[in-house]
Design a protein around this motif. Structure first.
Motif, mmCIF file in Angstrom:
data_model
loop_
_atom_site.group_PDB
_atom_site.id
_atom_site.type_symbol
_atom_site.label_atom_id
_atom_site.label_comp_id
_atom_site.label_asym_id
_atom_site.label_seq_id
_atom_site.Cartn_x
_atom_site.Cartn_y
_atom_site.Cartn_z
ATOM 1 N N GLY A 27 42.592 45.894 55.610
ATOM 2 C CA GLY A 27 40.993 46.042 55.330
ATOM 3 C C GLY A 27 40.293 45.444 56.339
ATOM 4 O O GLY A 27 39.248 46.042 56.952
ATOM 5 N N SER A 36 36.028 51.703 46.113
ATOM 6 C CA SER A 36 35.641 51.735 47.502
ATOM 7 C C SER A 36 34.050 52.898 47.123
ATOM 8 O O SER A 36 33.341 52.821 48.008
ATOM 9 C CB SER A 36 36.462 52.738 48.452
ATOM 10 O OG SER A 36 37.086 53.816 47.770
ATOM 11 N N PHE A 64 40.867 49.264 52.572
ATOM 12 C CA PHE A 64 41.247 48.271 51.715
ATOM 13 C C PHE A 64 41.433 49.163 50.530
ATOM 14 O O PHE A 64 42.530 48.736 49.649
ATOM 15 C CB PHE A 64 39.988 47.589 51.219
ATOM 16 C CG PHE A 64 40.100 46.415 49.999
ATOM 17 C CD1 PHE A 64 40.683 45.041 50.388
ATOM 18 C CD2 PHE A 64 40.051 46.665 48.884
ATOM 19 C CE1 PHE A 64 40.894 43.977 49.518
ATOM 20 C CE2 PHE A 64 40.390 45.747 47.904
ATOM 21 C CZ PHE A 64 40.776 44.523 48.263
ATOM 22 N N LEU A 66 34.973 43.591 51.100
ATOM 23 C CA LEU A 66 36.234 43.735 50.718
ATOM 24 C C LEU A 66 36.624 43.371 49.230
ATOM 25 O O LEU A 66 37.291 43.842 48.413
ATOM 26 C CB LEU A 66 37.498 43.228 51.484
ATOM 27 C CG LEU A 66 37.173 43.855 52.942
ATOM 28 C CD1 LEU A 66 38.409 43.315 53.989
ATOM 29 C CD2 LEU A 66 37.235 45.302 53.157
#
Length: 245
Positions: free
Chosen positions: A183, A110, A168, A102
């Motif tokens: 997340g 991502s 996240f 994260l």
């Protein structure tokens, strides 16, 4: 270049207008190939670099799956559902790996970290397979983990890591605490919801109680990570475009 135009489109003074022509010189086929290969190589090197950083956590998690995690037993008063009965140190390390992912998502987004997680798991499984083959002559049948157990662990944590990274990234840009909290919560929650049915359905173990305790621990873990993230967000620079969140 000057080009004489018909009289009806000359300037007010009768002078011919000057027309400028611009030519777009397209890259040759060879130049395109070189540029694409260079970009691809840089991306692959960056991906492998991140994966080699992330993979040791996964390897350490897998090789310590047989060690019970007792430090959380004080959070649950009932011995029958104490975390050490269903959680190992390895799973604690895999949970920590989620939080590392994260933080990395904050920095690189991502897409890159999702790819990193997938490649890291593939590298980890390849390493584990080679390790088992190397140690096979020295291992007895009872030394090998059950196929159902190890499959449930790997698939659930792969899904949990991927879900946490995706959530996240989706929840970024608003209040700073939303992305780390949700997340972490969704990542750990998805892992638990996949793992316990996959590993224990059809057995006599109280896996529904274990699942409930695991979801409670996911909530507590996400809250704790959010507090840590509050300080680390000033150290880890974010991906551009989200105002530092």
């Amino acid at each position: 270049m000057e080009e004489r135009l018909p009289q009806d489109i000359r300037g007010d003074r009768g002078e011919p207008l000057v027309v400028e022509r611009y030519y777009d010189y397209a890259l040759t086929g060879r130049s395109r190939v070189v540029r694409v290969l260079g970009q691809t190589l840089r991306r692959v090197v960056a991906l492998l670099g991140l994966s080699l950083f992330f993979s040791p956590l996964l390897v350490l998690g897998l090789v310590t799956l047989d060690l019970p995690l007792r430090m959380l037993d004080g959070l649950v008063p009932l011995e029958a559902v104490a975390p050490s009965r269903f959680l190992s140190r390895g799973e604690g390390i895999l949970g920590a790996a989620l939080f590392v992912a994260l933080l990395a998502t904050r920095r690189w987004g991502s897409r890159r970290i999702g790819q990193t997680v997938l490649v890291s798991w593939l590298l980890t499984l390849a390493f584990a397979a080679m390790l088992v083959l190397d140690l096979a002559p020295e291992l007895a049948a009872e030394d090998y983990p059950e196929t159902r157990f190890i499959t449930s662990v790997v698939l659930s944590w792969m899904a949990g890591h991927g879900a946490g990274v995706a959530v996240f990234d989706v929840t970024r840009g608003g209040n700073w605490w939303r992305a780390p909290f949700f997340g972490g919560l969704i990542g750990l929650g998805v892992q638990a919801l996949i793992y316990f049915p996959a590993a224990y359905v059809g057995t006599s173990q109280p896996w529904l109680w274990w699942l409930a305790v695991s979801l409670f621990l996911a909530l507590a873990g996400a809250a704790a990570f959010t507090l840590v993230y509050a300080g680390l967000r000033f150290i880890v620079p974010p991906r551009t475009g989200l105002g530092g969140r």
